[in-house]
Design a protein around this motif. Structure first.
Motif: not given
Length: 284
Positions: A66-85
């Motif tokens: 949660x600290x990463x998801x909530x408090x890290x810069x959004x571009x850094x958080x979303x770089x860890x997310x892949x939208x598959x479909x």
């Protein structure tokens, strides 16, 4: 102090946070009898007892990430997310009737709203934490670009309705236990669980389709894969039938990655003011 701690932890690599989370999950399971009993009972009830070791680790990761998801810069958080479909969601959005995203406590559910909000404005139902010390942290973390928080009260429901009527998108946690008068008793893995009626009500009032989503947590801190699927259930005029249909859809979604469901969540509790499920008057 808590906000500062979360911000400091957000600088750690996700892989490190997940290692800490895995250890934390094992420690909590060992030393908290209540936590252990609930986790064991819920997994056993759902038929996923064999996933217990993985579920213990994943529950810990869910908290420590949660600290990463909530408090890290959004571009850094979303770089860890892949939208598959995303095309599954886009085809619904193109209908122009609004869209109701249903996301259970499966995988990293906190990242999904952020990811959706990069593509279109999203109004998400939000229940303020009971402990006031957590409110600035959680609200500040969740108020990201294009992400609007709607409190879990009449004012918030009006905001959800307004968004849908304008063709917008909203997000709900359909397996979150509602308050008195906001749900009915319906089977969830074969046991009665007090289940919110709001998704079906909003669907019938606006015609907005329901869409299921979850974010699978990848091993070794590699990130998350966000997936969408259509809701194929039938919602008639009966609130209990509606709740049962949505719970069934949640069960099917959880079956894709059962170890990552938040089995420690007290899904079967009886909210204050609600009659127990075994009484004839309950669910009316």
């Amino acid at each position: 102090m808590l906000v500062t701690l979360f911000r400091l932890l957000s600088y750690l690599p996700l892989s490190v946070l997940h290692e800490i989370g895995s250890l934390t999950g094992r420690l909590v399971y060992r030393f908290s009898a209540r936590y252990r009993q609930r986790l064991d009972a819920n997994l056993q009830l759902a038929g996923y007892a064999a996933d217990l070791p993985a579920a213990i680790r994943e529950s810990g990761k869910n908290i420590v990430e949660l600290p990463f998801i909530w408090c890290a810069p959004q571009d850094k958080v979303l770089a860890k997310a892949t939208i598959e479909n995303w095309h599954v969601a886009q085809s619904v959005i193109d209908q122009g009737r609004g869209i109701i995203f249903l996301t259970p406590h499966l995988g990293c559910f906190e990242i999904i709203a952020q990811a959706i909000a990069t593509r279109l404005p999203l109004t998400a139902l939000y229940r303020p934490p009971r402990k006031s010390i957590l409110k600035p942290l959680i609200e500040g973390a969740r108020q990201r670009h294009n992400l609007i928080l709607a409190p879990a009260n009449l004012r918030g429901v009006r905001a959800l309705l307004k968004a849908l009527k304008s063709g917008g998108a909203i997000g709900l946690l359909p397996d979150q236990v509602p308050q008195h008068g906001e749900g009915v008793w319906a089977d969830f893995f074969g046991k009665k669980a007090y289940t919110m009626t709001l998704p079906a009500k909003l669907h019938r009032m606006t015609g907005a389709p329901l869409l299921l989503s979850y974010a699978e947590r990848l091993p070794q801190g590699r990130g998350y894969v966000i997936r969408f699927s259509t809701f194929d259930g039938v919602l008639d005029d009966d609130p209990q039938q509606q709740a049962h249909a949505i719970n069934t859809a949640m069960e099917q979604l959880i079956a894709r990655s059962p170890a990552q469901y938040l089995w420690s969540y007290n899904r079967y509790k009886t909210p204050e003011g609600v009659l127990p499920a075994d009484l004839p008057e309950s669910g009316l």
